[in-house]
Design a protein around this motif. Structure first.
Motif, PDB file in Angstrom:
ATOM      1  N   MET A  15       0.838  -1.208   0.000  1.00 14.59           N
ATOM      2  CA  MET A  15       0.000   0.000   0.000  1.00 14.59           C
ATOM      3  C   MET A  15       0.874   1.260   0.000  1.00 14.59           C
ATOM      4  O   MET A  15       0.595   2.215  -0.717  1.00 14.59           O
ATOM      5  CB  MET A  15      -0.942   0.017   1.216  1.00 14.59           C
ATOM      6  N   ARG A  16       1.961   1.266   0.782  1.00 13.79           N
ATOM      7  CA  ARG A  16       2.876   2.426   0.807  1.00 13.79           C
ATOM      8  C   ARG A  16       3.549   2.630  -0.545  1.00 13.79           C
ATOM      9  O   ARG A  16       3.652   3.757  -1.031  1.00 13.79           O
ATOM     10  CB  ARG A  16       3.934   2.256   1.906  1.00 13.79           C
ATOM     11  N   GLU A  17       4.008   1.526  -1.155  1.00 15.24           N
ATOM     12  CA  GLU A  17       4.653   1.624  -2.469  1.00 15.24           C
ATOM     13  C   GLU A  17       3.667   2.116  -3.524  1.00 15.24           C
ATOM     14  O   GLU A  17       4.020   2.918  -4.389  1.00 15.24           O
ATOM     15  CB  GLU A  17       5.267   0.281  -2.865  1.00 15.24           C
ATOM     16  N   MET A  18       2.430   1.639  -3.447  1.00 14.04           N
ATOM     17  CA  MET A  18       1.414   2.109  -4.392  1.00 14.04           C
ATOM     18  C   MET A  18       1.120   3.592  -4.158  1.00 14.04           C
ATOM     19  O   MET A  18       0.899   4.330  -5.118  1.00 14.04           O
ATOM     20  CB  MET A  18       0.138   1.278  -4.278  1.00 14.04           C
ATOM     21  N   ASN A  19       1.132   4.029  -2.900  1.00 14.09           N
ATOM     22  CA  ASN A  19       0.927   5.457  -2.603  1.00 14.09           C
ATOM     23  C   ASN A  19       1.957   6.312  -3.309  1.00 14.09           C
ATOM     24  O   ASN A  19       1.627   7.355  -3.867  1.00 14.09           O
ATOM     25  CB  ASN A  19       0.996   5.719  -1.088  1.00 14.09           C
ATOM     26  N   ARG A  20       3.220   5.874  -3.286  1.00 17.90           N
ATOM     27  CA  ARG A  20       4.278   6.628  -3.968  1.00 17.90           C
ATOM     28  C   ARG A  20       4.018   6.677  -5.468  1.00 17.90           C
ATOM     29  O   ARG A  20       4.178   7.708  -6.109  1.00 17.90           O
ATOM     30  CB  ARG A  20       5.648   6.030  -3.657  1.00 17.90           C
ATOM     31  N   ALA A  34      -5.071   4.119  -8.405  1.00 17.81           N
ATOM     32  CA  ALA A  34      -5.857   4.572  -7.246  1.00 17.81           C
ATOM     33  C   ALA A  34      -7.110   3.704  -7.098  1.00 17.81           C
ATOM     34  O   ALA A  34      -7.485   3.317  -5.981  1.00 17.81           O
ATOM     35  CB  ALA A  34      -6.226   6.047  -7.389  1.00 17.81           C
ATOM     36  N   GLN A  35      -7.751   3.392  -8.214  1.00 17.54           N
ATOM     37  CA  GLN A  35      -8.940   2.536  -8.164  1.00 17.54           C
ATOM     38  C   GLN A  35      -8.582   1.124  -7.698  1.00 17.54           C
ATOM     39  O   GLN A  35      -9.258   0.549  -6.844  1.00 17.54           O
ATOM     40  CB  GLN A  35      -9.600   2.467  -9.551  1.00 17.54           C
ATOM     41  N   ILE A  36      -7.514   0.571  -8.266  1.00 21.73           N
ATOM     42  CA  ILE A  36      -7.087  -0.783  -7.905  1.00 21.73           C
ATOM     43  C   ILE A  36      -6.678  -0.824  -6.430  1.00 21.73           C
ATOM     44  O   ILE A  36      -7.067  -1.738  -5.698  1.00 21.73           O
ATOM     45  CB  ILE A  36      -5.932  -1.260  -8.807  1.00 21.73           C
ATOM     46  N   ASP A  89     -10.583   7.908   0.884  1.00 21.64           N
ATOM     47  CA  ASP A  89     -10.719   9.366   0.681  1.00 21.64           C
ATOM     48  C   ASP A  89      -9.658   9.914  -0.261  1.00 21.64           C
ATOM     49  O   ASP A  89      -9.963  10.694  -1.168  1.00 21.64           O
ATOM     50  CB  ASP A  89     -10.667  10.100   2.023  1.00 21.64           C
ATOM     51  N   LYS A  90      -8.398   9.505  -0.061  1.00 21.26           N
ATOM     52  CA  LYS A  90      -7.303   9.978  -0.917  1.00 21.26           C
ATOM     53  C   LYS A  90      -7.564   9.589  -2.370  1.00 21.26           C
ATOM     54  O   LYS A  90      -7.464  10.420  -3.278  1.00 21.26           O
ATOM     55  CB  LYS A  90      -5.979   9.386  -0.427  1.00 21.26           C
ATOM     56  N   ASN A  91      -7.931   8.328  -2.582  1.00 28.84           N
ATOM     57  CA  ASN A  91      -8.118   7.849  -3.953  1.00 28.84           C
ATOM     58  C   ASN A  91      -9.386   8.390  -4.596  1.00 28.84           C
ATOM     59  O   ASN A  91      -9.420   8.603  -5.804  1.00 28.84           O
ATOM     60  CB  ASN A  91      -8.070   6.324  -3.986  1.00 28.84           C
ATOM     61  N   TYR A  92     -10.411   8.647  -3.804  1.00 27.29           N
ATOM     62  CA  TYR A  92     -11.628   9.265  -4.337  1.00 27.29           C
ATOM     63  C   TYR A  92     -11.274  10.621  -4.952  1.00 27.29           C
ATOM     64  O   TYR A  92     -11.731  10.955  -6.050  1.00 27.29           O
ATOM     65  CB  TYR A  92     -12.672   9.430  -3.231  1.00 27.29           C
ATOM     66  N   ASN A  93     -10.457  11.394  -4.260  1.00 30.45           N
ATOM     67  CA  ASN A  93     -10.064  12.715  -4.759  1.00 30.45           C
ATOM     68  C   ASN A  93      -9.223  12.623  -6.022  1.00 30.45           C
ATOM     69  O   ASN A  93      -9.291  13.490  -6.890  1.00 30.45           O
ATOM     70  CB  ASN A  93      -9.337  13.499  -3.666  1.00 30.45           C
ATOM     71  N   ILE A  94      -8.433  11.568  -6.152  1.00 29.21           N
ATOM     72  CA  ILE A  94      -7.617  11.376  -7.357  1.00 29.21           C
ATOM     73  C   ILE A  94      -8.487  10.904  -8.523  1.00 29.21           C
ATOM     74  O   ILE A  94      -8.389  11.423  -9.629  1.00 29.21           O
ATOM     75  CB  ILE A  94      -6.471  10.373  -7.081  1.00 29.21           C
ATOM     76  N   VAL A  95      -9.352   9.937  -8.256  1.00 28.64           N
ATOM     77  CA  VAL A  95     -10.209   9.381  -9.317  1.00 28.64           C
ATOM     78  C   VAL A  95     -11.247  10.411  -9.750  1.00 28.64           C
ATOM     79  O   VAL A  95     -11.557  10.531 -10.930  1.00 28.64           O
ATOM     80  CB  VAL A  95     -10.887   8.069  -8.842  1.00 28.64           C
ATOM     81  N   ASN A  96     -11.783  11.158  -8.781  1.00 29.10           N
ATOM     82  CA  ASN A  96     -12.794  12.175  -9.055  1.00 29.10           C
ATOM     83  C   ASN A  96     -13.923  11.618  -9.934  1.00 29.10           C
ATOM     84  O   ASN A  96     -14.139  12.069 -11.056  1.00 29.10           O
ATOM     85  CB  ASN A  96     -12.145  13.395  -9.706  1.00 29.10           C
ATOM     86  N   PRO A  97     -14.659  10.612  -9.411  1.00 30.02           N
ATOM     87  CA  PRO A  97     -15.712   9.980 -10.223  1.00 30.02           C
ATOM     88  C   PRO A  97     -16.844  10.948 -10.552  1.00 30.02           C
ATOM     89  O   PRO A  97     -17.030  11.954  -9.862  1.00 30.02           O
ATOM     90  CB  PRO A  97     -16.203   8.838  -9.320  1.00 30.02           C
ATOM     91  N   LEU A  98     -17.581  10.625 -11.601  1.00 26.78           N
ATOM     92  CA  LEU A  98     -18.707  11.470 -12.011  1.00 26.78           C
ATOM     93  C   LEU A  98     -19.773  11.547 -10.921  1.00 26.78           C
ATOM     94  O   LEU A  98     -20.489  12.529 -10.825  1.00 26.78           O
ATOM     95  CB  LEU A  98     -19.333  10.925 -13.295  1.00 26.78           C
ATOM     96  N   SER A  99     -19.860  10.477 -10.110  1.00 28.66           N
ATOM     97  CA  SER A  99     -20.877  10.419  -9.062  1.00 28.66           C
ATOM     98  C   SER A  99     -20.392   9.510  -7.939  1.00 28.66           C
ATOM     99  O   SER A  99     -19.608   8.583  -8.174  1.00 28.66           O
ATOM    100  CB  SER A  99     -22.176   9.849  -9.647  1.00 28.66           C
ATOM    101  N   ILE A 104     -16.316   1.661  -8.024  1.00 28.00           N
ATOM    102  CA  ILE A 104     -14.929   2.077  -7.820  1.00 28.00           C
ATOM    103  C   ILE A 104     -14.133   1.808  -9.090  1.00 28.00           C
ATOM    104  O   ILE A 104     -13.362   2.645  -9.533  1.00 28.00           O
ATOM    105  CB  ILE A 104     -14.329   1.403  -6.572  1.00 28.00           C
ATOM    106  N   ILE A 105     -14.339   0.638  -9.700  1.00 34.83           N
ATOM    107  CA  ILE A 105     -13.804   0.349 -11.042  1.00 34.83           C
ATOM    108  C   ILE A 105     -14.954  -0.252 -11.840  1.00 34.83           C
ATOM    109  O   ILE A 105     -15.663  -1.116 -11.346  1.00 34.83           O
ATOM    110  CB  ILE A 105     -12.659  -0.677 -11.037  1.00 34.83           C
ATOM    111  N   SER A 106     -15.129   0.236 -13.064  1.00 34.45           N
ATOM    112  CA  SER A 106     -16.184  -0.331 -13.906  1.00 34.45           C
ATOM    113  C   SER A 106     -15.616  -0.716 -15.264  1.00 34.45           C
ATOM    114  O   SER A 106     -14.511  -0.330 -15.626  1.00 34.45           O
ATOM    115  CB  SER A 106     -17.334   0.666 -14.068  1.00 34.45           C
ATOM    116  N   GLU A 107     -16.421  -1.483 -15.990  1.00 37.90           N
ATOM    117  CA  GLU A 107     -16.023  -1.919 -17.334  1.00 37.90           C
ATOM    118  C   GLU A 107     -15.796  -0.720 -18.257  1.00 37.90           C
ATOM    119  O   GLU A 107     -14.894  -0.706 -19.054  1.00 37.90           O
ATOM    120  CB  GLU A 107     -17.098  -2.831 -17.939  1.00 37.90           C
TER     121      GLU A 107
END
Length: 183
Positions: A15-20, A34-36, A89-99, A104-107
């Motif tokens: 998780m730390r390595e992915m954060n970087r 971020a989604q993964i 929360d961190k990844n939500y802000n990065i992904v910035n989904p439409l809604s 979290i991940i879609s086709e």
């Protein structure tokens, strides 16, 4: 299924390595990572089956105190721990989904998307593990579910009682849970 769960220390390091990697604004895969990472964290902290994990929408885990299982409705709601909340929360802000109601991940992007197929998620997981040097043959959402079970078992000092509780919670035979938590 995969040959072993991740040790919790190994999972936290990943998780730390992915954060970087996600923090690198020049990373073209930033949003996808971020989604993964979000789904991997949910999988390891809450232990849902693939069908449950891949159908989670942002509003079911963001800004709430507990996750209420939908497809695994027999399971008790689980508290969303501080570390998991932080990742979401961190990844939500990065992904910035439409809604907030988007997967979290879609086709395909947007609200009309379907939840991701398990085989695609397993391939993504395999790529992430290879990228970050984790040697687990055929990783899948079961790898994350086993990581969850192993953490719960170790946190309870490897008790026989927790094996039985996990068996009831995850609807598995005691022998299956014992294989889940052992390397």
């Amino acid at each position: 299924y995969s040959s072993r769960p991740l040790e919790w220390k190994e999972f936290k390091k990943l998780m730390r390595e992915m954060n970087r990697s996600i923090a690198d604004k020049h990373n073209i895969y930033r949003k996808k990572h971020a989604q993964i990472q979000t789904l991997m964290a949910i999988g390891a902290y809450l232990g849902p089956l693939a069908m449950e994990l891949l159908s989670i929408k942002w509003n079911q885990v963001r800004g709430v105190g507990a996750y209420f299982f939908v497809n695994e409705s027999y399971r008790q709601p689980l508290v969303i721990e501080k570390e998991l909340k932080s990742i979401i929360d961190k990844n939500y802000n990065i992904v910035n989904p439409l809604s907030d109601q988007a997967y979290i991940i879609s086709e395909n992007a947007g609200l009309s998307g379907k939840s991701l197929a398990p085989i695609k998620f397993n391939n993504m997981l395999d790529n992430v593990f290879k990228q970050f040097g984790i040697d687990i043959p055929s990783p899948s959402s079961i790898t994350l579910r086993r990581t969850f079970a192993r953490k719960v078992w170790k946190d309870d000092r490897k008790s026989e009682r927790i094996i039985k509780e996990l068996a009831m919670e995850l609807r598995l035979y005691v022998g299956s849970v014992e294989r889940y938590v052992q390397t």
